[in-house]
Design a protein around this motif. Sequence first.
Motif, PDB file in Angstrom:
ATOM      1  N   ARG A  95       0.824  -1.206   0.000  1.00 28.32           N
ATOM      2  CA  ARG A  95       0.000   0.000   0.000  1.00 28.32           C
ATOM      3  C   ARG A  95       0.860   1.260   0.000  1.00 28.32           C
ATOM      4  NH1 ARG A  95      -4.755   1.370   4.462  1.00 28.32           N
ATOM      5  NH2 ARG A  95      -5.368   3.383   3.565  1.00 28.32           N
ATOM      6  N   ASN A  96       1.900   1.287   0.826  1.00 30.64           N
ATOM      7  CA  ASN A  96       2.771   2.458   0.868  1.00 30.64           C
ATOM      8  C   ASN A  96       3.565   2.632  -0.426  1.00 30.64           C
ATOM      9  OD1 ASN A  96       1.982   3.327   3.390  1.00 30.64           O
ATOM     10  ND2 ASN A  96       3.659   2.333   4.488  1.00 30.64           N
ATOM     11  N   GLN A  99       1.243   4.173  -2.973  1.00 37.79           N
ATOM     12  CA  GLN A  99       0.975   5.575  -2.678  1.00 37.79           C
ATOM     13  C   GLN A  99       2.177   6.444  -3.013  1.00 37.79           C
ATOM     14  OE1 GLN A  99      -0.540   6.228   1.262  1.00 37.79           O
ATOM     15  NE2 GLN A  99      -0.689   8.436   1.021  1.00 37.79           N
ATOM     16  N   SER A 102       2.554   6.730  -6.795  1.00 36.33           N
ATOM     17  CA  SER A 102       1.522   7.564  -7.417  1.00 36.33           C
ATOM     18  C   SER A 102       1.783   9.046  -7.186  1.00 36.33           C
ATOM     19  CB  SER A 102       0.144   7.171  -6.893  1.00 36.33           C
ATOM     20  OG  SER A 102      -0.217   5.890  -7.369  1.00 36.33           O
ATOM     21  N   TYR A 103       2.180   9.412  -5.984  1.00 30.48           N
ATOM     22  CA  TYR A 103       2.460  10.832  -5.738  1.00 30.48           C
ATOM     23  C   TYR A 103       3.691  11.296  -6.497  1.00 30.48           C
ATOM     24  CZ  TYR A 103      -1.289  11.671  -2.456  1.00 30.48           C
ATOM     25  OH  TYR A 103      -2.533  11.851  -1.905  1.00 30.48           O
ATOM     26  N   TYR A 129      -6.599   8.876  -4.078  1.00 37.80           N
ATOM     27  CA  TYR A 129      -5.668   9.780  -3.417  1.00 37.80           C
ATOM     28  C   TYR A 129      -6.065  11.237  -3.645  1.00 37.80           C
ATOM     29  CZ  TYR A 129      -2.659   5.610  -3.663  1.00 37.80           C
ATOM     30  OH  TYR A 129      -2.155   4.345  -3.562  1.00 37.80           O
ATOM     31  N   GLY A 138       2.926   9.379   0.764  1.00 36.75           N
ATOM     32  CA  GLY A 138       2.748  10.406  -0.252  1.00 36.75           C
ATOM     33  C   GLY A 138       3.821  11.478  -0.165  1.00 36.75           C
TER      34      GLY A 138
END
Length: 493
Positions: A95-96, A99, A102-103, A129, A138
């Motif tokens: 999950r991290n 994220q 994506s950021y 997000y 993020g």
Amino acid sequence: MTTTLGLALGLAEAPARAAGPGDRPRGGRENVVLRWSQAQLEATTRTHLGPPMVARALAVTHTCMYDAWAAYDRRAAGTRFGTRLRRPRAERTARNKDQAISYAAYTAAVDLWPTERPRFDALMAALGYPVSPAGRAGEIGVRACEAVLRSRHDDGANQLGDLQPGAYSDYTGYRPVNDPLMVGRPMDKRTLRDPGRWQALALMDDAGVPRTQEYMGPHMGYVQPFALRSWDQFKIPAPARYGSRAYTRQARDIMRTTAHLTDRQKVISEYWADEGPGFVSPPGTWANIARFVSLRDRNGVDDDVKMFFAMTNAVFDSSIAVWGYKRHHDSVRPISAIRYLYGGKRIPSWPEHGRRHQKVIDGGTWWPYQPPFFVTPAFAEYPSGHSAFGAAGGQVLKMFTGSDRYGDSVTVRAGSSRVEPGRSPRRNVTLRWPTFSSAIEENGVSREYGGIHFKDAVEYGTSMGRKIGVQAYNEARLLFAGFARPAADETGS
């Protein structure tokens, strides 16, 4: 068949581009790396960056994604912080990673394709997000990417227009030595003062507006590379000089090649071009091929981050080498050389659909097998960027997967040609690539079939691209293994 990209854009199918390598899922699922890669390609189709700028943009975005991911890997080093952003083991979750990636991708994308921000915002929303990071992962993604962007804003590409007004504008003072060629008229030989040098074309664009080409990116050979030491690290011979037998022979060979084009060769020429409105640009072709590999092999995020990082940076480095040599030699394109040598003489041209015999024309009006709004790209001929991009990208994919096996194919519909719309090819034509090597070879020779490049440009572009691919992949492997680069000079505090 309409491409995945065409469906995403809501566009009708592009002629002779029924599907691109990598367009069709083969069992894998789309992870965040693939979704952001697709978003970049869609942005490319809507904007007007040239091939070296696209190569750079894809590499920068995937470098941001890689550097963000590296903070959550147990071993890898990032390009800017090295291992100094490494997160504790408890934070190294899928999950991290998603994220942070994506950021990082979002931060890079809005910097590189600013007009496309609403679509990037929409993708962030679809991923769940907010555009401003609300968590530690993020923040890590933004931080990693901002360091990459700081270094790239000063890399010589002039992305921000601070060296010369205008994004990616030339600051080196390049001026063509020849006057423009009016492609709709027989050649006036007085316009080609130096028959060995590049000549701009004056033509109608796809909107029917008269345009005169300006050399695209004459400064792009001076951009800071990923693994290359300099644009001319891998030496290639100079192109044939005007007045030599080799110069005349290369023009004659292209004239004869295009005069005997088969339907299949015409399809190959158009399929691999990937240029013009609604297309992903030649560097984007290899991102599409990498997508196919990911879905074929059911890659996870870890594999795709590394594969796209290595592949896009290899293509990026090849663009620097190619544009360095193009600027250095400033070499003539086939359309100018053939019209100059054969003006006033009767020569064969490519056979139009439905004709049983070759078309015979005045050599001063010779036309490559290209659409009327895209006769020849707006930069010098030697070496072939297509060939170098393909060889570099394909070489990385071979090394990353440990095999030359590719296995994609495409069927191009009858009548879907942009050059001869509704008439060519006469029947559906299927292209198959059992190996990456076969795709590399066909990608290169497509430029000869299209009358865009001489044979030497293709051969030396390919040989140089392969070497660049090996070097870029070996550099990437060091980072994967945790060896920080000297360039990793950002503070990790």
